[in-house]
Design a protein around this motif. Structure first.
Motif, PDB file in Angstrom:
ATOM      1  N   THR A 183     -11.171 -26.409 -19.290  1.00 25.79           N
ATOM      2  CA  THR A 183     -11.464 -25.895 -20.631  1.00 25.79           C
ATOM      3  C   THR A 183     -11.776 -27.050 -21.573  1.00 25.79           C
ATOM      4  OG1 THR A 183     -10.064 -23.939 -20.333  1.00 25.79           O
ATOM      5  CG2 THR A 183     -10.454 -24.653 -22.600  1.00 25.79           C
ATOM      6  N   MET A 184     -10.911 -28.062 -21.547  1.00 25.71           N
ATOM      7  CA  MET A 184     -11.102 -29.219 -22.419  1.00 25.71           C
ATOM      8  C   MET A 184     -12.336 -30.021 -22.010  1.00 25.71           C
ATOM      9  SD  MET A 184      -8.350 -32.226 -23.282  1.00 25.71           S
ATOM     10  CE  MET A 184      -6.986 -31.114 -23.571  1.00 25.71           C
TER      11      MET A 184
ATOM     12  N   GLY B 224     -12.823 -21.357 -28.050  1.00 27.75           N
ATOM     13  CA  GLY B 224     -12.593 -22.758 -28.433  1.00 27.75           C
ATOM     14  C   GLY B 224     -13.888 -23.488 -28.781  1.00 27.75           C
TER      15      GLY B 224
ATOM     16  N   VAL C  71      -2.668 -19.305 -29.053  1.00 28.40           N
ATOM     17  CA  VAL C  71      -4.121 -19.084 -29.050  1.00 28.40           C
ATOM     18  C   VAL C  71      -4.845 -20.423 -29.202  1.00 28.40           C
ATOM     19  CG1 VAL C  71      -6.047 -17.975 -30.263  1.00 28.40           C
ATOM     20  CG2 VAL C  71      -3.885 -16.740 -29.958  1.00 28.40           C
ATOM     21  N   TRP C  72      -4.370 -21.245 -30.128  1.00 31.55           N
ATOM     22  CA  TRP C  72      -4.981 -22.559 -30.328  1.00 31.55           C
ATOM     23  C   TRP C  72      -4.757 -23.489 -29.137  1.00 31.55           C
ATOM     24  CZ3 TRP C  72      -8.694 -23.539 -33.530  1.00 31.55           C
ATOM     25  CH2 TRP C  72      -8.819 -22.796 -34.706  1.00 31.55           C
TER      26      TRP C  72
ATOM     27  N   HIS D 220     -12.667 -16.702 -21.459  1.00 31.21           N
ATOM     28  CA  HIS D 220     -11.283 -17.108 -21.155  1.00 31.21           C
ATOM     29  C   HIS D 220     -10.719 -18.196 -22.071  1.00 31.21           C
ATOM     30  CE1 HIS D 220     -10.957 -14.672 -17.607  1.00 31.21           C
ATOM     31  NE2 HIS D 220     -11.922 -15.283 -16.961  1.00 31.21           N
ATOM     32  N   GLU D 221     -11.457 -18.605 -23.109  1.00 28.62           N
ATOM     33  CA  GLU D 221     -11.015 -19.778 -23.867  1.00 28.62           C
ATOM     34  C   GLU D 221     -10.793 -19.487 -25.348  1.00 28.62           C
ATOM     35  OE1 GLU D 221     -13.578 -23.100 -22.862  1.00 28.62           O
ATOM     36  OE2 GLU D 221     -13.380 -22.706 -20.711  1.00 28.62           O
ATOM     37  N   GLU D 222     -10.624 -18.215 -25.689  1.00 22.63           N
ATOM     38  CA  GLU D 222     -10.364 -17.849 -27.093  1.00 22.63           C
ATOM     39  C   GLU D 222     -11.397 -18.474 -28.039  1.00 22.63           C
ATOM     40  OE1 GLU D 222      -8.189 -15.746 -28.231  1.00 22.63           O
ATOM     41  OE2 GLU D 222      -6.578 -15.548 -26.746  1.00 22.63           O
TER      42      GLU D 222
ATOM     43  N   ARG E 172      -4.729 -22.545 -26.060  1.00 23.41           N
ATOM     44  CA  ARG E 172      -5.786 -22.155 -25.132  1.00 23.41           C
ATOM     45  C   ARG E 172      -7.124 -22.778 -25.554  1.00 23.41           C
ATOM     46  NH1 ARG E 172      -6.998 -18.054 -21.173  1.00 23.41           N
ATOM     47  NH2 ARG E 172      -4.812 -18.400 -20.683  1.00 23.41           N
ATOM     48  N   ARG E 173      -7.439 -22.685 -26.859  1.00 22.17           N
ATOM     49  CA  ARG E 173      -8.710 -23.239 -27.351  1.00 22.17           C
ATOM     50  C   ARG E 173      -8.813 -24.743 -27.101  1.00 22.17           C
ATOM     51  NH1 ARG E 173      -8.274 -19.803 -32.931  1.00 22.17           N
ATOM     52  NH2 ARG E 173      -9.350 -17.942 -32.174  1.00 22.17           N
ATOM     53  N   HIS E 174      -7.713 -25.456 -27.288  1.00 19.71           N
ATOM     54  CA  HIS E 174      -7.719 -26.921 -27.098  1.00 19.71           C
ATOM     55  C   HIS E 174      -7.816 -27.319 -25.634  1.00 19.71           C
ATOM     56  CE1 HIS E 174      -6.747 -29.634 -30.605  1.00 19.71           C
ATOM     57  NE2 HIS E 174      -6.757 -28.462 -31.206  1.00 19.71           N
ATOM     58  N   GLY E 175      -7.646 -26.368 -24.726  1.00 23.81           N
ATOM     59  CA  GLY E 175      -7.599 -26.722 -23.304  1.00 23.81           C
ATOM     60  C   GLY E 175      -6.218 -27.210 -22.902  1.00 23.81           C
ATOM     61  N   GLY E 176      -5.190 -26.732 -23.628  1.00 20.73           N
ATOM     62  CA  GLY E 176      -3.830 -27.169 -23.318  1.00 20.73           C
ATOM     63  C   GLY E 176      -3.005 -26.120 -22.584  1.00 20.73           C
TER      64      GLY E 176
END
Lengths: 363, 363
Positions: free
Chosen positions: A74-75, A108, B231-232, A104-106, B234-238
């Motif tokens: 994702t990152m 981002g 949620v964040w 799948h990544e909200e 997930r967005r950060h790839g964490g």
């Protein structure tokens, strides 16, 4: 037929699970570290032998100048698209409607990077050259996922990839590979990783799909691209003081499994055939092109679950721990072949599929 | 005196290292997992017993409704500030000029979240109530770091914290705690973690500073805040498929070391006293208020390094692996007391400081 047991519970109790490499439990870590010397020094914020050696090895395997280890794909992928967008000063990227980034990544990529996305192709097929040629908007970068996971792991022909790559280079569009399962498609393409990657400007590969590590991802590309990606990795909070638990296990399982992808692929073809011989069952793709496929049933989830539980309890073969509804009378689950498949006696598999077929005929 | 050896090389060879818990090597992981059952199931994208139990334990310790485990503090804190900014629809946050976010994160807070930052107080002192009262701009959130690491780990008095907290609540400004080293300051404050955290709306704590885990961070706050932070994450790839290598080791070393913070603090006070008795040396703070302090030398880096190497080689005591220049004739390094300090015979320490003092007198 047990009615009180959930599908997942019944599945967990089966001795013969058909998918994957085995449980994602602490044994995965313990085995990888069993022969690692206690004195092996941690990486430190992206530096040190343990991370640098692995990055060099992966860059070589992928035929790129450099690579960097990330905690997640994702990152890694958001960052790849951001770098290409910044380079072109155009915050637009194109990908498949069922891309990991889209579902799948909200969001981002949009929320953190402000990148607008253009969706290519219909949901149920892979991207073609025509989809790209007919795009109405200019984009900085196109992401292609090989295989396209959410539609069962379908692939474009290699010639299509070549023509897409050529077209993008002519038009000044960067091409990024979502190669979460890159190694898994090499036997079908009959190409090396670097041959496939040579068509792309940047590449991401996961270390916990077919490779079966614990977590983590590798992003590869040119020196300048990788240098920028390290700055973004720090910004994202991905430049951890120590990533070695993931790196050492990735390295360990890559050594064990990189040479087994051909076997996983052939087993997937054989296994899909068993499914397709059953009533009300079809696999997507019908003939797999990697180690994965989806199993679709023309039956309601509530109808199928007790049927599967019956198979698990009577034969000891576990086919899936979940079923996902796609309609009132249709559902599916995903299959990824790993080390476990070959440990199951063939007669056990036959027994399971005979019973599955009989059960399905009765509904 | 060896001239060919670097400070780091000489330091690494010393049997008696004064700082920290020991090498950051694979033994840290192996020890934590030695008694973990192989069948222990991995967490899965933020769910599962291993992560949920630890998050509950940490929320209780910090006196908050909920907590979430993050791969890094960088990620956790950017997200905390973002949530508070979004809530107030004002993208402005205030913190110390030497905050981790300002100097170690490649401006992630600005580049990824578009948050403007207001710098409070002078670089060389901690933030006071007056700094906040005199702020000319409205902000959504203020971040306080306890202890303020880049100035040797200084602390405001607890009464100052209370008055800042009261003021912020009256003014509708959220207060976030950068508690990377929160446990380390509790003995000085003579407060529990939850007593300190009750002054803040959200709290971050690191699991690899005084606790000595491998990597990772915990963010704690109210239920709604934590829900948004996931949620964040997930967005950060964490939101990794598996964070258990970090969680299990954090839990293991927290159990071992949470009760030792008082000892680390007293040892830091004793150790700083040894330094301050030497010529051309002063510690910041003069009397530590946690397990850490900075050692400042009125000597050029190039002058000091051979002096330290001499001490390391002749006494076997290793004081630091690096020295950072602050001016033409001044330099410093950081000290964090952990498990190692008490393993060094007192006469060894005395011998080292006698020689250090003699060497410093001669320059």
């Amino acid at each position: 037929m047990s009615v009180n047991k959930t599908l997942l519970e019944a599945f967990k109790e089966t001795p013969y699970k058909t998918n994957g490499h085995g449980s994602r439990n602490a044994a995965v870590l313990k085995e990888a570290f069993e022969h690692v010397a206690s004195e092996t020094e941690s990486d430190m914020y992206g530096t040190g032998k343990v991370i640098e050696d692995f990055q060099t090895e992966m860059a070589e395997m992928l035929g790129k100048e450099a690579s960097v280890f990330f905690p997640s794909g994702t990152m890694a992928q958001q960052i790849a698209l951001r770098i290409w967008c910044d380079e072109k000063e155009l915050k637009k990227a194109a990908y498949h409607p069922l891309s990991h980034l889209e579902i799948h990544e909200e969001d981002g990529i949009k929320e953190l990077h402000g990148i607008e996305t253009v969706l290519l192709a219909d949901k149920d097929r892979v991207i073609t050259l025509e989809d790209i040629q007919n795009m109405k908007e200019e984009v900085a970068v196109i992401l292609l996922e090989l295989p396209q996971r959410e539609i069962g792991g379908q692939l474009p022909e290699f010639e299509t990839l070549q023509s897409i790559s050529k077209y993008c280079r002519e038009k000044g569009i960067k091409l990024h590979l979502d190669g979460a399962r890159l190694l898994e498609v090499l036997p079908y393409y009959r190409k090396s990783a670097s041959e496939v990657c040579s068509l792309f400007d940047s590449v991401y590969i996961s270390v916990y799909k077919g490779i079966g590590g614990i977590a983590g991802a590798v992003l590869a590309g040119g020196e300048e691209f990788i240098k920028k990606s390290k700055v973004w990795k720090r910004r994202h909070g991905g430049d951890l003081i120590s990533l070695y638990p993931y790196i050492i296990s990735a390295d360990y399982y890559l050594d064990q499994r990189a040479g087994k992808m051909e076997q996983y692929y052939h087993n997937a073809v054989e296994f899909a055939h068993l499914y397709n011989e059953c009533e009300k069952v079809s696999t997507l793709p019908e003939v797999p092109v990697s180690n994965m496929f989806h199993v679709h049933y023309a039956a309601a989830k509530e109808t199928l679950e007790p049927i599967l539980i019956d198979v698990y309890e009577k034969t000891g073969v576990g086919l899936s721990g979940y079923v996902r509804e796609t309609g009132e009378a249709s559902c599916y689950y995903e299959v990824s072949i790993g080390d476990l498949y070959d440990t199951i006696p063939k007669e056990k598999l036959k027994e399971a599929f005979t019973l599955l077929n009989e059960n399905l005929k009765q509904i």
